[in-house]
Design an enzyme around this catalytic site. Sequence first.
Site, PDB file in Angstrom:
ATOM      1  N   LEU A 178       0.808  -1.226   0.000  1.00  0.00           N
ATOM      2  CA  LEU A 178       0.000   0.000   0.000  1.00  0.00           C
ATOM      3  C   LEU A 178       0.834   1.265   0.000  1.00  0.00           C
ATOM      4  CD1 LEU A 178      -2.890  -0.915   2.440  1.00  0.00           C
ATOM      5  CD2 LEU A 178      -2.613  -1.394   0.016  1.00  0.00           C
ATOM      6  N   GLY A 179       2.116   1.169   0.310  1.00  0.00           N
ATOM      7  CA  GLY A 179       2.931   2.367   0.327  1.00  0.00           C
ATOM      8  C   GLY A 179       4.348   2.082   0.748  1.00  0.00           C
ATOM      9  N   THR A 213      -2.070   5.192   7.096  1.00  0.00           N
ATOM     10  CA  THR A 213      -0.977   4.651   6.288  1.00  0.00           C
ATOM     11  C   THR A 213       0.054   5.743   6.019  1.00  0.00           C
ATOM     12  OG1 THR A 213      -2.389   3.004   5.215  1.00  0.00           O
ATOM     13  CG2 THR A 213      -0.363   3.604   4.070  1.00  0.00           C
ATOM     14  N   HIS A 216       2.028   6.708   9.130  1.00  0.00           N
ATOM     15  CA  HIS A 216       3.062   5.697   9.382  1.00  0.00           C
ATOM     16  C   HIS A 216       4.266   5.936   8.473  1.00  0.00           C
ATOM     17  CE1 HIS A 216       4.141   1.403  10.479  1.00  0.00           C
ATOM     18  NE2 HIS A 216       4.890   1.590   9.414  1.00  0.00           N
ATOM     19  N   GLU A 217       4.008   6.139   7.172  1.00  0.00           N
ATOM     20  CA  GLU A 217       5.086   6.346   6.209  1.00  0.00           C
ATOM     21  C   GLU A 217       5.933   7.563   6.575  1.00  0.00           C
ATOM     22  OE1 GLU A 217       5.422   4.114   4.113  1.00  0.00           O
ATOM     23  OE2 GLU A 217       3.473   3.299   3.573  1.00  0.00           O
ATOM     24  N   VAL A 243      14.170   4.360  21.119  1.00  0.00           N
ATOM     25  CA  VAL A 243      13.320   5.318  21.822  1.00  0.00           C
ATOM     26  C   VAL A 243      12.971   4.726  23.181  1.00  0.00           C
ATOM     27  CG1 VAL A 243      11.131   6.554  21.810  1.00  0.00           C
ATOM     28  CG2 VAL A 243      12.389   6.250  19.678  1.00  0.00           C
TER      29      VAL A 243
END
Length: 684
Positions: A178-179, A213, A216-217, A243
Amino acid sequence: MRKIIFNVLLFFIVINSALSQEKIEPCYFDKYQVARKETILNSERIISDFIRNNQVYKKALSGTIKVIPVVVHIIHNGGTENISDAQIQSQIDVLNEDFRKIVGTNGDGNGVDTEIEFCLAKKTPDGKCTNGIVRIQSTLSNHQTYQRSMLKQLSYWDNTRYLNMYVVKSINGSSGILGYSSFPGGPPDEDGIVVRHNYFGRIGTAAASIGRTTTHEIGHWFGLYHTFNGGCGVDTCADGDYVCDTPPAANPNFGCPTINSCSIDFPDVNDQIQNYLDYSDDNCKDMFTMGQKNRMHATLNTIRTLIWSDSNLVYTGCDSGYVTTPCNVVADFTANSQTICVNNQILFTNKTLNGGISYQWYFPGGTPVTSTSTNPLITYNALGTYPVKLVAFGSIGSDSVEFLNYVTVTTPPVGQALPYFEGFESVSFPSSGITIDNPDGGITWERDTTAIQFSGSASAKINNLINTNYGQSDALLLPSFDFTSYSGTPYLFFKWAYAKSDPSYSDELIVLVSKDCGVNWSQVFYRTGTNLVTGPTQTTPYIPDSTTVWKTANVNLNTYATYSNVLIKIVNVTDGGNNLYVDHINLGSNITGIDDIENNITSLEVFPNPTIGNFSVHYNLKNTEIITISLFDALGKKVYSSEKVTRVIGLNKEEVSTNLPNGFYTLKIQSNSYSLNRKIIISK
């Protein structure tokens, strides 16, 4: 290809619509780290050193709002993927809700306000009015990995001043991707994110999505890792996603579970499925932590410094003082080639900004001379150099652009007669008319004498193990050939050897052919994964030895038999795998003398040989398959073929009876894509 694009610091961010049911791995950044640890560490050192130094001196890592100018490139082919301005704006709204933790929105979770905002650019790189959206109609909307550079050639704005977002119809067909996004530190013109249209925004074609999405990217674009990076580890600050305040997770989470997969943290708390950098469902996600915020601001203060500066906000029209006005159209275009052989065609791609309604093209020297199409296809039948002009009409006016000496029409080079052979034995590389296509100027094909070659003492090699530009295509471009001078059926043969560096991903081997002087290319051969492998998976450089069984490419090119100028290129698309070797390139009939030994046919005996025309064929199979036996004369013409018969594992015997005249013949035994050749002599 399991990892895609942009470069050394690239990784897939893949979200599957059925993640909550199928626990597939939707992001390949983890495998990327195995293959490219040093390049990741380079950016990691910059980011972590900045955080460490500011903590030591008690300096604030943020405190001011940083605005990121955005340009959205819609690459569509006239379908629903040409999403509305409103859908694009809905994605910008989602980003601001998530990164600013806006009260009353889905982004108002237990995390922090990252003090980062996003703004659709109001000015183009040359200072013209824009809404920050570029619409281009192109078949590249069905995005394929090896066409990555073509996608960027369509549209790209300076990445130091704009965050480039690309919206496409699909990525690698039905792969489920999706990406994907770049990581800080990649090459400038390959920086940005790519997302499928039905996951960009939260209305229109993305009505089933809530826009996470892209959140997130962009987290990765700012330098964030997955929350489950490295598993549980031993130190919540020095391990995993680097982190401290993201609880460690043993594995990615799917759905919206309540789970505590690691117990090394103190206090011991559940996995943070609400974090945008997990794989949990979008409706579970609503937070970034303070530690993630610090990493993002460290990136913005070291690697991405210009993009949020006050001067750049003025440059892009994202400053608070910019007054928005209606934008006139801005005419612009590109072409799939500016140099063409006579009697061939060029496809012109319209890049007009700000909602062009109609177009008028002018093509002196072309056919047709004018056009009102959005993306016209123009034939050039006369030698020369010609200008191209486009006039675009919008709702509030028009604009024009003209490029002088834009198209050059030349005489096709004289194609080389067949047959052709190249074994890379010459110390000069490349030789025999071969050229190297190396678009990024990086790792590419070279001559190798270390490996045990298929024949002779050398082969061509490309080192994908150290290649730092994922998705990059590098090609061996053979000289042009005149197929009309050849009386037989033209075939392309070559041998290759390859190994993976990780079992989960692979480089690609592709053969492309052009009949119009390289303007357009058709794929005639493709191998990746297990179909490409000849050696064991290894993290050390793969070097063929005496036990290597080289695989054979056997490509029928009869489709091009009537063309006098045929170009062929053998393409490697890197995915950070391992060394790929090519040797023994033959172009002509299928009687080149290549022993086409492949995995399934392990031996072949023909006797008696010489023969009066009747002989026995004995061969061994590893697997049951349909087998055909054929004979070819000296001109490559098939003169005998057996019926297709299913043969079993082990030794098989067939009797051949012919009444052929005396001469030399080639016997070919074929099983699906595998074959083995033997020369025989008929003498009566």
